[in-house]
Design an enzyme around this catalytic site. Structure first.
Site, short mmCIF file in Angstrom:
data_model
loop_
_atom_site.label_atom_id
_atom_site.label_comp_id
_atom_site.label_asym_id
_atom_site.label_seq_id
_atom_site.Cartn_x
_atom_site.Cartn_y
_atom_site.Cartn_z
N SER A 156 0.85 -1.18 0.00
CA SER A 156 0.00 0.00 0.00
C SER A 156 0.89 1.24 0.00
O SER A 156 2.04 1.17 0.45
CB SER A 156 -0.89 0.01 1.25
N TYR B 249 -2.88 -1.76 10.30
CA TYR B 249 -2.85 -2.02 8.86
C TYR B 249 -1.58 -1.44 8.25
O TYR B 249 -0.88 -2.11 7.47
CB TYR B 249 -4.08 -1.41 8.20
#
Length: 240
Positions: free
Chosen positions: A135, A148
């Site tokens: 990400s 996360y």
């Protein structure tokens, strides 16, 4: 790498970015084995002609069951796309530690375990590839999704080390760094989200063109800012 004729194992392939990667790879002539957790979504993908394996990758038993389900078939391309998001912000309420553990396992430990299990058969192929989907938050974290972000930063670090370890072998290790993409995971969050079809297209292009990273969409801008001023990049992302 030409994907035509290749056998691909794609985790998290029944929805979002993964579903579009599966469809686009199939259209290019690849044979795609995908995994997911939702039975109805898996059935939908089977109706489209995919082999779909139910797999919960938030624990070691789920990863081992997936490896067992594959049998001894060859794999040319492994795409670790499955991931979990979990809220973890101590400013609002005390987070759920069990949910955090599941997120960390699915996003970091599962790819490491799956790569370890499948590396011998990847090494047996004339050419192979591993794509780890991280990400833009692996570069600089936001504030609300701390666990996360940590899991994706860990996978980014692992991917860079793995690439160095496999240098000289016919296994291309790629990191894909999506921006905010319009998926179920991001529902209700942010604006100007990238369509999953375009995100998938850019990831596959990186594979076909031999790139080590797929910096997708606005992640290209984040990478440029980070190269000039890591502190500025982190400041910008903390506001999100």
């Amino acid at each position: 790498m030409k994907v035509n004729g290749k056998t691909v194992l794609l985790t998290g392939g029944s929805a979002g970015i993964g579903r579009e990667i599966a469809r686009q790879l199939k259209a290019k002539g690849a044979s795609v084995i995908l995994t997911g957790r939702d039975p109805s979504r898996l059935d939908t993908m089977r109706a489209e002609g995919f082999e779909a394996i139910a797999a919960d990758l938030s624990n070691a038993a789920g990863v081992d069951a997936l490896v067992a389900a594959l049998g001894d078939r060859p794999i040319d391309i492994l795409i670790n796309n499955a991931g979990l998001g979990v809220p973890h912000d101590v400013r609002s309420e005390m987070p759920d530690p069990d949910a955090a553990d599941g997120c960390l396992y699915a996003n970091l430990s599962a790819p490491v375990r799956l790569i370890s299990a499948l590396l011998p058969r990847l090494r047996a192929r004339p050419e192979a590839a591993i794509i780890n989907v991280t990400s833009g938050l692996a570069i600089a974290p936001n504030t609300a999704s701390s666990v996360y972000c940590a899991s994706k930063a860990g996978l980014r670090s692992f991917t860079m080390a793995l690439r160095a370890q496999l240098a000289g072998e016919p296994i291309h290790v790629i990191e894909a760094l999506p921006p905010l993409v319009d998926t179920q995971m991001t529902a209700g969050r942010g604006k100007n989200k990238m369509p999953p079809e375009e995100c998938a297209r850019q990831i596959i292009a990186a594979l076909e063109n031999g790139h080590d990273e797929a910096n997708v969409g606005m992640v290209k801008v984040l990478r440029a800012v980070y190269s000039l001023s890591p502190a500025l990049a982190r400041k910008i992302m903390r506001r999100l």
